[in-house]
Design an enzyme around this catalytic site. Structure first.
Site, PDB file in Angstrom:
ATOM      1  N   GLU A  98     -10.930  -5.255  10.076  1.00  0.00           N
ATOM      2  CA  GLU A  98     -10.354  -4.091   8.807  1.00  0.00           C
ATOM      3  C   GLU A  98     -11.002  -4.336   7.974  1.00  0.00           C
ATOM      4  OE1 GLU A  98      -6.125  -4.351   8.328  1.00  0.00           O
ATOM      5  OE2 GLU A  98      -5.953  -2.226   8.456  1.00  0.00           O
ATOM      6  N   CYS A 100      -3.698   1.175   6.671  1.00  0.00           N
ATOM      7  CA  CYS A 100      -3.643   1.024   8.002  1.00  0.00           C
ATOM      8  C   CYS A 100      -3.990   1.888   9.508  1.00  0.00           C
ATOM      9  CB  CYS A 100      -2.264   0.412   8.587  1.00  0.00           C
ATOM     10  SG  CYS A 100      -0.721   1.459   9.127  1.00  0.00           S
ATOM     11  N   GLU A 125       4.963  -3.351  12.559  1.00  0.00           N
ATOM     12  CA  GLU A 125       2.903  -2.541  12.163  1.00  0.00           C
ATOM     13  C   GLU A 125       2.811  -2.930  11.840  1.00  0.00           C
ATOM     14  OE1 GLU A 125       3.917   0.493  13.463  1.00  0.00           O
ATOM     15  OE2 GLU A 125       5.602   0.415  13.215  1.00  0.00           O
ATOM     16  N   LEU A 126       1.087  -2.956  12.008  1.00  0.00           N
ATOM     17  CA  LEU A 126       0.320  -4.710  11.613  1.00  0.00           C
ATOM     18  C   LEU A 126      -0.898  -4.060  11.269  1.00  0.00           C
ATOM     19  CD1 LEU A 126       0.891  -7.439  13.692  1.00  0.00           C
ATOM     20  CD2 LEU A 126       1.999  -6.806  11.960  1.00  0.00           C
ATOM     21  N   GLU A 179       8.344   2.749  14.251  1.00  0.00           N
ATOM     22  CA  GLU A 179       9.356   3.227  13.670  1.00  0.00           C
ATOM     23  C   GLU A 179       9.374   4.567  13.378  1.00  0.00           C
ATOM     24  OE1 GLU A 179       9.657   0.570  10.008  1.00  0.00           O
ATOM     25  OE2 GLU A 179       7.034   0.966  10.056  1.00  0.00           O
ATOM     26  N   LYS A 231      12.479  -7.429   1.555  1.00  0.00           N
ATOM     27  CA  LYS A 231      11.781  -7.833   0.817  1.00  0.00           C
ATOM     28  C   LYS A 231      10.123  -7.797   0.549  1.00  0.00           C
ATOM     29  CE  LYS A 231       8.421 -10.595   1.074  1.00  0.00           C
ATOM     30  NZ  LYS A 231       8.558 -10.327  -0.074  1.00  0.00           N
ATOM     31  N   PRO A 232       9.958  -6.766  -0.903  1.00  0.00           N
ATOM     32  CA  PRO A 232       9.101  -6.291  -1.377  1.00  0.00           C
ATOM     33  C   PRO A 232       7.884  -6.989  -1.398  1.00  0.00           C
ATOM     34  CG  PRO A 232      10.326  -6.106  -2.798  1.00  0.00           C
ATOM     35  CD  PRO A 232      11.151  -6.600  -1.823  1.00  0.00           C
ATOM     36  N   ALA A 233       6.684  -6.407  -1.359  1.00  0.00           N
ATOM     37  CA  ALA A 233       4.810  -7.236  -1.734  1.00  0.00           C
ATOM     38  C   ALA A 233       5.467  -7.875  -2.866  1.00  0.00           C
ATOM     39  CB  ALA A 233       4.369  -6.223  -1.581  1.00  0.00           C
ATOM     40  N   SER A 274      -0.224  -7.315   7.046  1.00  0.00           N
ATOM     41  CA  SER A 274      -1.922  -8.445   7.716  1.00  0.00           C
ATOM     42  C   SER A 274      -1.076  -8.381   9.294  1.00  0.00           C
ATOM     43  CB  SER A 274      -2.199  -9.093   7.176  1.00  0.00           C
ATOM     44  OG  SER A 274      -1.093  -9.911   6.871  1.00  0.00           O
ATOM     45  N   ASN A 295       0.664  -1.095   0.258  1.00  0.00           N
ATOM     46  CA  ASN A 295      -0.005  -0.062  -0.262  1.00  0.00           C
ATOM     47  C   ASN A 295       1.025   0.945   0.101  1.00  0.00           C
ATOM     48  OD1 ASN A 295       0.732  -0.605   2.349  1.00  0.00           O
ATOM     49  ND2 ASN A 295      -1.171   0.410   3.491  1.00  0.00           N
TER      50      ASN A 295
END
Ligand code: NAD
Length: 503
Positions: A404, A308, A274-275, A481, A199-201, A253, A176
């Site tokens: 969510e 989020c 960070e969820l 963060e 490691k990106p999405a 998530s 996102n």
């Protein structure tokens, strides 16, 4: 509304994204090579990247395997010694160069972000500036890892607490905010003196690889920042099992965060998570209606709802409820849905189809249980698009009030008393953000104490940025963060006791 250019020769139409990508001066932003140990690795096997608005392929990227991750870890370990020894001011100047290169390439990066993530171009530009801000901020903060001196608890002693870099770090990031979630982690890690493997999405690898190219050009040494792309489960497992990876920072998530926390337990990695969120937004009837509606628009519809921090439960006090719903509905009806590369677009496609499907499921569930759907148009732009919707008369038992949403569906719930709304707001396992709109100072102070969340906006929907500790309570995460707390996630404390100091 044209998501694709029509072609008279009868061939496959060229998508808007492909057309914009063809115009990029930096052709290397599209080559899809991973960065491992100072080399750009293309590999034979490739994964396809698609434009979520059309489903069309726009590029392909390397498919790294566990062996590539292992090479990256070994390279990071080798790079650690020199990087940690470099003066913080020198590391800071490299981070600043990286930030300015990102800003110099803002337009090309924004096109990449919109093409693979879907958000409107204006928001992608905002993300680039936001993302570069973390590098600038941590460039200075690295020089402030002061530690402490503690008055001795026994004669002739001196007690020091030092902050030292933890070692190789791994970052697993979501789609996102494909650039800002990398710079928020890498800025802190690099400033602290740690190499980091990102490691990106798999949905948004192009943005990650492009910022890595700019890091290299800014002078980030070989092995200090590496990016691996491929199967998330395989690559994450390789990062988790290696004890040389000392810190893990994950944004995504709660479900995946829980899995990764379990994996990190094996080698006791310092883990920051960070969820997910499920932010309550409370509107009291003493407040100016326009301000509250504008706040709800911003808190709900930024990033097309895929945020989020998005307000998932908008509680409005009974006295203002009817007027609020009416005004909110009018504003929502004005939102323009379309391809993120079209200048007039407010709401782009959902990056992954499961988010769009979840929005539809939550709407169906709410309607079955008695909510009202106020949604002015029903455009059929493609499977990843969701028409912005307002559900009124939502009750606490509905799915949308519990899980969510992550899309442009706003849920409005009436309430009567302050005590009641605090209890209902806190009755959720997520505790990332919250919002309160009130003109009553005493109430604002009470709520700032009582609401269970890591971040709270009082009469504002905009509060993030490099200096603030971003993170959540309960199952919304661990650690922070941004801010000095974000730097500490990549550092170990060392207590040193100097004894026998008497002459
Ligand atoms: P996700 O958890 O599916 O994916 C996040 C990352 O984990 C990606 O890199 C993905 O490839 C990887 N991943 C997915 N499954 C994995 C597995 N089984 N093993 C190892 N790695 C795996 O999340 P998402 O759908 O990409 O992002 C949406 C979620 O992220 C939302 O819940 C949102 O609230 C949260 N989010 C939180 C913040 C925050 O700062 N708190 C910021 C942005 C997004």
């Amino acid at each position: 509304m044209a998501l694709q250019d029509t072609r008279e020769d009868g061939q496959e139409p060229i998508g808007l994204a492909a057309k914009h990508l063809q115009s990029l001066r930096r052709r290397d932003f599209l080559d899809g090579a991973a960065l491992i140990d100072g080399s750009w690795v293309s590999g034979e096997q490739r994964d396809v990247v698609v434009d979520p608005a059309t489903g069309q392929a726009i590029a392909d990227v390397a498919h790294c395997e566990a062996a590539d991750v292992n090479r990256a870890i070994a390279a990071a370990e080798r790079a650690f010694f020199a990087w940690r020894k470099m003066l913080p001011a020198k590391r800071g100047s490299i981070l600043r160069s990286w930030a300015s290169l990102i800003l110099d390439h803002a337009e090309e990066l924004a096109i990449l972000v919109t093409s693979e993530q879907g958000k409107p171009l204006v928001e992608a530009r905002g993300e680039i500036a936001y993302g570069a801000g973390f590098l600038d901020w941590f460039a200075a903060e690295g020089e402030r890892a002061y530690g402490e001196t503690i008055p001795g608890h026994k004669p002739d002693s001196l007690l020091q607490v030092r902050m030292q870099p933890i070692g190789v770090a791994a970052a697993i990031t979501p789609w996102n905010f494909p650039i800002a979630m990398i710079t928020r982690k890498a800025g802190a890690a690099l400033a602290a003196g740690c190499p980091i493997i990102v490691k990106p999405a798999p949905e948004t690898p192009l943005s990650a690889l492009a910022v890595a190219r700019l890091a290299e050009e800014a002078g980030v040494p070989r092995g200090v920042l590496q990016v691996v792309v491929g199967n998330p489960v395989e690559l994450s497992a390789a990062l988790l099992r290696d004890q040389k990876v000392r810190a893990l920072s994950f944004t995504g998530s709660t479900q995946v965060g829980r899995l990764l926390l379990g994996g990190a337990a094996e080698t006791i990695k310092k883990t920051s998570l960070e969820l997910g969120g499920h932010a309550p937004l409370l509107v009291f009837d003493d407040v100016d209606l326009d301000k509250a509606v504008n706040g709800a628009m911003a808190a709900k519809f930024a990033t097309s709802g895929q945020d989020c921090l998005a307000a998932n439960r908008i509680y409005v006090q009974r006295g203002l409820y009817g007027a609020f719903v009416e005004e909110f509905a009018k504003k929502i009806a004005r939102l323009k849905v379309g391809h993120g590369l079209e200048p007039s677009t407010d709401i782009g496609p959902m990056t992954i189809i499961s988010v769009a499907n979840k929005c539809r499921e939550q709407i169906d569930d709410a309607l079955t249980r008695g909510a009202q759907l106020i949604s002015s148009r029903c455009e059929r732009l493609g499977p990843n698009f969701v028409t912005p919707a307002l559900l009124s008369d939502v009750t606490d038992d509905m799915l949308i009030a519990q899980e969510e949403t992550f899309g442009p569906v706003a849920a409005v719930l009436p309430f009567d008393t302050e005590e009641e709304v605090v209890a209902r707001s806190n009755a959720n396992e997520m505790g990332l953000a919250g919002y309160v709109y009130t003109n009553n100072l005493r109430r604002a102070l009470r709520l700032s104490e009582q609401l269970e969340c890591g971040m709270l906006g009082i009469n504002t929907a905009s509060f993030t940025g490099p200096p603030i500790p971003f993170g959540g309570w309960k199952q919304s995460g661990l650690g922070r963060e941004g801010s000095r707390h974000g730097l500490a996630e990549y550092m170990e404390l060392k207590y040193v006791c100097f004894g026998d100091l008497a002459a």
